[in-house]
Scaffold this active site. Structure first.
Site, mmCIF file in Angstrom:
data_model
loop_
_atom_site.group_PDB
_atom_site.id
_atom_site.type_symbol
_atom_site.label_atom_id
_atom_site.label_comp_id
_atom_site.label_asym_id
_atom_site.label_seq_id
_atom_site.Cartn_x
_atom_site.Cartn_y
_atom_site.Cartn_z
ATOM 1 N N ARG A 63 -15.591 -52.287 -8.458
ATOM 2 C CA ARG A 63 -16.028 -53.465 -9.219
ATOM 3 C C ARG A 63 -14.868 -54.402 -9.522
ATOM 4 O O ARG A 63 -15.073 -55.601 -9.717
ATOM 5 C CB ARG A 63 -16.738 -53.008 -10.498
ATOM 6 C CG ARG A 63 -18.102 -52.401 -10.201
ATOM 7 C CD ARG A 63 -18.699 -51.773 -11.428
ATOM 8 N NE ARG A 63 -18.543 -50.333 -11.461
ATOM 9 C CZ ARG A 63 -18.586 -49.602 -12.560
ATOM 10 N NH1 ARG A 63 -18.754 -50.180 -13.724
ATOM 11 N NH2 ARG A 63 -18.460 -48.300 -12.502
ATOM 12 N N GLU A 100 -13.728 -42.128 -17.731
ATOM 13 C CA GLU A 100 -14.725 -41.673 -18.706
ATOM 14 C C GLU A 100 -15.598 -40.570 -18.150
ATOM 15 O O GLU A 100 -15.943 -39.634 -18.864
ATOM 16 C CB GLU A 100 -15.605 -42.848 -19.189
ATOM 17 C CG GLU A 100 -16.536 -42.437 -20.331
ATOM 18 C CD GLU A 100 -17.467 -43.540 -20.820
ATOM 19 O OE1 GLU A 100 -17.577 -44.588 -20.175
ATOM 20 O OE2 GLU A 100 -18.106 -43.305 -21.875
HETATM 21 C C1 PRP Z 1 -15.337 -47.698 -13.501
HETATM 22 C C2 PRP Z 1 -14.921 -49.093 -13.908
HETATM 23 C C3 PRP Z 1 -13.460 -48.933 -14.202
HETATM 24 C C4 PRP Z 1 -13.391 -47.540 -14.792
HETATM 25 C C5 PRP Z 1 -13.246 -47.588 -16.274
HETATM 26 O O1 PRP Z 1 -14.994 -47.467 -12.167
HETATM 27 O O2 PRP Z 1 -15.163 -50.026 -12.864
HETATM 28 O O3 PRP Z 1 -12.669 -49.002 -13.035
HETATM 29 O O4 PRP Z 1 -14.605 -46.883 -14.413
HETATM 30 O O5 PRP Z 1 -13.201 -46.323 -16.863
HETATM 31 P P1 PRP Z 1 -11.934 -45.752 -17.668
HETATM 32 O O6 PRP Z 1 -11.414 -46.861 -18.540
HETATM 33 O O7 PRP Z 1 -12.495 -44.598 -18.463
HETATM 34 O O8 PRP Z 1 -10.923 -45.327 -16.659
HETATM 35 P P2 PRP Z 1 -15.506 -46.271 -11.230
HETATM 36 O O9 PRP Z 1 -14.375 -45.312 -11.033
HETATM 37 O O10 PRP Z 1 -16.805 -45.741 -11.718
HETATM 38 O O11 PRP Z 1 -15.665 -46.980 -9.806
HETATM 39 P P3 PRP Z 1 -16.563 -48.142 -9.164
HETATM 40 O O12 PRP Z 1 -15.921 -49.455 -9.576
HETATM 41 O O13 PRP Z 1 -16.397 -47.867 -7.715
HETATM 42 O O14 PRP Z 1 -17.987 -48.037 -9.649
HETATM 43 N N1 ADE Z 2 -16.710 -46.981 -16.343
HETATM 44 C C1 ADE Z 2 -16.322 -46.111 -17.294
HETATM 45 N N2 ADE Z 2 -17.211 -46.027 -18.278
HETATM 46 C C2 ADE Z 2 -18.225 -46.886 -17.932
HETATM 47 C C3 ADE Z 2 -19.443 -47.257 -18.552
HETATM 48 N N3 ADE Z 2 -19.815 -46.738 -19.739
HETATM 49 N N4 ADE Z 2 -20.229 -48.155 -17.919
HETATM 50 C C4 ADE Z 2 -19.855 -48.677 -16.726
HETATM 51 N N5 ADE Z 2 -18.724 -48.359 -16.109
HETATM 52 C C5 ADE Z 2 -17.913 -47.479 -16.700
#
Ligand code: PRP
Ligand code: ADE
Length: 176
Positions: A63, A100
């Site tokens: 994202r 998370e």
């Molecule tokens: C999600 C979001 C952030 C991260 C935040 O990515 O886009 O990069 O989690 O979480 P944090 O602050 O607890 O580290 P994800 O790894 O799910 O990947 P995506 O963008 O491919 O969906």
């Molecule tokens: N990445 C980490 N935590 C998330 C949440 N609650 N929603 C969407 N993206 C996330």
């Protein structure tokens, strides 16, 4: 951020309880991405919150790519991807981290950032800060000039900001 943009973001995010794991309230940005007017308004407003002189935007897969690339384009900056492991040729710089709802490894292409390059980190969402802290540590290996980190959404209750001490941090929409 002004209240109007807060509302625009809030009304274009879908909430999914217990995704991908029990206890997680997942915030899905795909309705915002699909709405032409909302996407343009958010990207343009976001650029007004950022420091001057950005040369490189580092966005984290996936994202952080979708939002970081149009931000870089609007700013007249370059875009550098921090990719999930195994996708980049050569000898990328890599680091494993927790987020998370899991763990992952990211990599930045070898030679992608010049020493001293004025760099901003971008992602859609700051939760625990694990992803942002890892991207920060990886980016610092290139001896860049870090101008800050910026997020569409900051989930302030998860304390991610504390994992980025000393880094100027902005968010379009901060939730308690
Ligand atoms: C999600 C979001 C952030 C991260 C935040 O990515 O886009 O990069 O989690 O979480 P944090 O602050 O607890 O580290 P994800 O790894 O799910 O990947 P995506 O963008 O491919 O969906
Ligand atoms: N990445 C980490 N935590 C998330 C949440 N609650 N929603 C969407 N993206 C996330």
């Amino acid at each position: 951020a002004d209240g109007c943009l807060d509302d625009l973001v809030r009304t274009h995010i879908a909430l999914h309880p217990d995704f991908p794991n029990p206890g997680v309230l997942f915030r899905d940005i795909t309705p915002l991405l699909a709405d032409a007017a909302a996407l343009r308004a958010v990207i343009r407003h976001w650029t007004t919150l950022l420091p001057e002189g950005i040369e490189y935007v580092v966005g984290t897969e996936a994202r952080g790519f979708v939002l970081g690339a149009p931000l870089a384009y609007e700013l007249g900056a370059g875009f550098v991807p921090a990719r999930k492991a195994g996708k980049l040729p050569g000898t990328p710089a890599g680091l494993s981290y927790d987020l998370e709802y899991g763990s992952a490894r990211i990599e930045i292409p070898e030679h992608a950032l010049p020493a001293g390059g004025r760099t901003l980190l971008v992602d859609d969402l700051l939760a625990t800060g694990g992803t942002a802290a890892a991207t920060l540590e990886l980016t610092r290996r290139f001896d860049v000039e870090l101008l800050g980190a910026s997020f569409l959404i900051e989930l302030a209750g998860l304390g991610g900001r504390e994992k980025l001490p000393g880094v100027p941090l902005t968010a379009v929409w901060t939730l308690d």
